[in-house]
Scaffold this motif. Structure first.
Motif, PDB file in Angstrom:
ATOM      1  N   LEU A   1      -9.318 -11.779  -7.701  1.00  0.00           N
ATOM      2  CA  LEU A   1      -8.375 -11.101  -6.211  1.00  0.00           C
ATOM      3  C   LEU A   1      -8.686 -10.516  -5.880  1.00  0.00           C
ATOM      4  O   LEU A   1      -8.230  -8.998  -6.452  1.00  0.00           O
ATOM      5  N   ILE A   2      -9.874 -10.023  -5.054  1.00  0.00           N
ATOM      6  CA  ILE A   2      -9.827  -8.697  -4.060  1.00  0.00           C
ATOM      7  C   ILE A   2      -8.506  -8.213  -3.428  1.00  0.00           C
ATOM      8  O   ILE A   2      -8.502  -8.548  -2.376  1.00  0.00           O
ATOM      9  N   ARG A   3      -8.437  -7.095  -3.463  1.00  0.00           N
ATOM     10  CA  ARG A   3      -6.919  -7.416  -2.323  1.00  0.00           C
ATOM     11  C   ARG A   3      -7.084  -5.880  -1.836  1.00  0.00           C
ATOM     12  O   ARG A   3      -6.127  -6.204  -0.237  1.00  0.00           O
ATOM     13  N   ALA A   4      -7.730  -5.201  -1.670  1.00  0.00           N
ATOM     14  CA  ALA A   4      -8.116  -4.052  -0.544  1.00  0.00           C
ATOM     15  C   ALA A   4      -9.548  -3.457  -0.720  1.00  0.00           C
ATOM     16  O   ALA A   4     -10.161  -3.035  -2.051  1.00  0.00           O
ATOM     17  N   ILE A   5     -10.566  -2.971   0.073  1.00  0.00           N
ATOM     18  CA  ILE A   5     -11.459  -2.241  -0.069  1.00  0.00           C
ATOM     19  C   ILE A   5     -11.036  -1.534   1.319  1.00  0.00           C
ATOM     20  O   ILE A   5     -10.731  -0.896   2.406  1.00  0.00           O
ATOM     21  N   GLU A   6     -11.877   0.321   0.678  1.00  0.00           N
ATOM     22  CA  GLU A   6     -12.036   1.190   1.967  1.00  0.00           C
ATOM     23  C   GLU A   6     -13.248   1.263   2.070  1.00  0.00           C
ATOM     24  O   GLU A   6     -14.575   0.884   1.294  1.00  0.00           O
ATOM     25  N   PRO A   7     -13.477   0.804   3.710  1.00  0.00           N
ATOM     26  CA  PRO A   7     -14.588   1.300   4.377  1.00  0.00           C
ATOM     27  C   PRO A   7     -15.732   2.103   4.244  1.00  0.00           C
ATOM     28  O   PRO A   7     -15.187   2.995   3.979  1.00  0.00           O
ATOM     29  N   ILE A   8     -17.040   1.567   4.528  1.00  0.00           N
ATOM     30  CA  ILE A   8     -17.618   2.795   3.036  1.00  0.00           C
ATOM     31  C   ILE A   8     -19.130   2.394   4.873  1.00  0.00           C
ATOM     32  O   ILE A   8     -19.371   3.859   4.903  1.00  0.00           O
ATOM     33  N   GLU A   9     -19.259   1.340   4.990  1.00  0.00           N
ATOM     34  CA  GLU A   9     -20.763   1.912   5.374  1.00  0.00           C
ATOM     35  C   GLU A   9     -20.925   0.308   7.351  1.00  0.00           C
ATOM     36  O   GLU A   9     -20.106  -1.070   6.343  1.00  0.00           O
ATOM     37  N   GLY A  10     -21.187   0.344   7.678  1.00  0.00           N
ATOM     38  CA  GLY A  10     -21.143  -0.788   8.915  1.00  0.00           C
ATOM     39  C   GLY A  10     -19.898  -1.079   9.317  1.00  0.00           C
ATOM     40  O   GLY A  10     -19.179  -1.637   9.561  1.00  0.00           O
ATOM     41  N   ILE A  11     -18.739   0.354   9.375  1.00  0.00           N
ATOM     42  CA  ILE A  11     -17.345   0.296   9.938  1.00  0.00           C
ATOM     43  C   ILE A  11     -16.825  -0.391  11.575  1.00  0.00           C
ATOM     44  O   ILE A  11     -16.115  -0.973  11.971  1.00  0.00           O
ATOM     45  N   ASP A  12     -17.963   0.066  12.475  1.00  0.00           N
ATOM     46  CA  ASP A  12     -17.611  -0.212  13.697  1.00  0.00           C
ATOM     47  C   ASP A  12     -17.974  -2.055  13.813  1.00  0.00           C
ATOM     48  O   ASP A  12     -17.112  -2.804  14.219  1.00  0.00           O
ATOM     49  N   TYR A  13     -18.806  -2.965  13.052  1.00  0.00           N
ATOM     50  CA  TYR A  13     -19.201  -3.609  13.181  1.00  0.00           C
ATOM     51  C   TYR A  13     -17.578  -4.219  12.726  1.00  0.00           C
ATOM     52  O   TYR A  13     -17.104  -5.671  13.150  1.00  0.00           O
TER      53      TYR A  13
ATOM     54  N   ASN B   1      -5.412   0.499   8.631  1.00  0.00           N
ATOM     55  CA  ASN B   1      -5.202  -0.852   8.325  1.00  0.00           C
ATOM     56  C   ASN B   1      -6.391  -2.108   8.826  1.00  0.00           C
ATOM     57  O   ASN B   1      -5.601  -3.104   8.287  1.00  0.00           O
ATOM     58  N   LEU B   2      -7.570  -1.478   8.757  1.00  0.00           N
ATOM     59  CA  LEU B   2      -8.516  -2.278   8.729  1.00  0.00           C
ATOM     60  C   LEU B   2      -8.882  -3.187   7.721  1.00  0.00           C
ATOM     61  O   LEU B   2      -9.209  -4.108   7.954  1.00  0.00           O
ATOM     62  N   THR B   3      -8.772  -3.576   6.455  1.00  0.00           N
ATOM     63  CA  THR B   3      -9.215  -3.902   5.483  1.00  0.00           C
ATOM     64  C   THR B   3      -8.266  -2.988   4.048  1.00  0.00           C
ATOM     65  O   THR B   3      -8.564  -3.719   2.961  1.00  0.00           O
ATOM     66  N   ASN B   4      -6.725  -2.859   3.992  1.00  0.00           N
ATOM     67  CA  ASN B   4      -6.110  -2.375   3.267  1.00  0.00           C
ATOM     68  C   ASN B   4      -5.027  -3.314   3.014  1.00  0.00           C
ATOM     69  O   ASN B   4      -4.215  -3.428   2.964  1.00  0.00           O
ATOM     70  N   GLY B   5      -6.388  -4.908   2.493  1.00  0.00           N
ATOM     71  CA  GLY B   5      -5.022  -6.727   2.371  1.00  0.00           C
ATOM     72  C   GLY B   5      -5.732  -7.677   2.457  1.00  0.00           C
ATOM     73  O   GLY B   5      -6.969  -7.401   2.896  1.00  0.00           O
ATOM     74  N   PRO B   6      -5.746  -8.018   1.600  1.00  0.00           N
ATOM     75  CA  PRO B   6      -6.780  -9.151   0.283  1.00  0.00           C
ATOM     76  C   PRO B   6      -7.409 -10.035   2.536  1.00  0.00           C
ATOM     77  O   PRO B   6      -8.355 -10.571   2.186  1.00  0.00           O
ATOM     78  N   SER B   7      -5.979 -10.322   3.079  1.00  0.00           N
ATOM     79  CA  SER B   7      -6.645 -11.224   4.376  1.00  0.00           C
ATOM     80  C   SER B   7      -7.012 -10.454   5.374  1.00  0.00           C
ATOM     81  O   SER B   7      -8.246 -10.977   6.237  1.00  0.00           O
TER      82      SER B   7
END
Length: 201
Positions: free
Chosen positions: A97-109, A129-135
């Motif tokens: 399960l991918i639980r969290a990612i750090e946004p790198i590129e395309g953040i505006d979209y 809280n943009l991407t700090n959880g699986p959902s």
């Protein structure tokens, strides 16, 4: 792009080795990239927290029985999706399960997908809280049931090695699996130490 051999290894090793790798999602002319900072391993044959515990095969989890490198995306709570990557050999239902990612590129979209707003319009709290959880990451990358079962070797969705490996790994217990009896104590959650995008430290 990571190849099938990367995913065919032991699930616990794959869960750790995915840290620091980038998820790449191409959608509507936008390239979205997020660094994987938190994962959880699920080993179906003997893991009571896995959908495929005791090799139980259902219409929902049948993707877990496919060959390594397939996307297993399922629906939870009647409103959210979770993105997993199938590991090991075909017929052995394991996944990460991918639980969290750090946004790198395309953040505006990503912000438009997640909040219906541009990056400049969201608060610091929303950005955190943009991407700090699986959902949350599934919304930000527009990952849903339509992608369940695809392989991760095309431009639509894949994982790449960008050479980021200067970090320490924390190994701890998984989250929100209180139903799983002794399996809830397995130290099968892994995250990059001190990374601010980890869902729960």
């Amino acid at each position: 792009m990571l190849n099938k051999d990367f995913y065919k290894k032991d699930t616990l090793n794959v869960a750790k080795e995915l840290l620091g790798k980038n998820i790449v999602r191409n959608i509507n002319g936008h390239k979205l990239v997020g660094r994987i900072v938190e994962t959880e391993a699920y080993i179906g044959p003997f893991d009571k927290a896995a959908h495929s515990y005791n090799n139980r095969k259902t219409q929902r989890n049948e993707v877990m029985f496919k060959d390594a490198g397939h996307a297993y995306i399922y629906f939870i709570y009647g409103m959210y999706y979770c993105f997993n990557i199938v590991t090991e050999d075909e017929g052995k239902p394991c996944a990460v399960l991918i639980r969290a990612i750090e946004p790198i590129e395309g953040i505006d979209y990503m912000c438009k997908l997640r909040y219906k707003k541009e990056l400049k319009e969201i608060s610091k709290s929303q950005f955190k809280n943009l991407t700090n959880g699986p959902s949350k990451l599934c919304i930000a990358l527009n990952l849903d049931k339509s992608l369940n079962g695809i392989n991760l070797f095309s431009d639509t969705l894949y994982v790449e090695d960008a050479g980021y490996n200067d970090f320490d790994i924390v190994e701890t217990t998984r989250i929100n699996i209180d139903y799983a009896e002794e399996a809830r104590f397995y130290p099968w959650r892994f995250y990059i130490k001190d990374n601010p995008w980890v869902s729960q430290k």
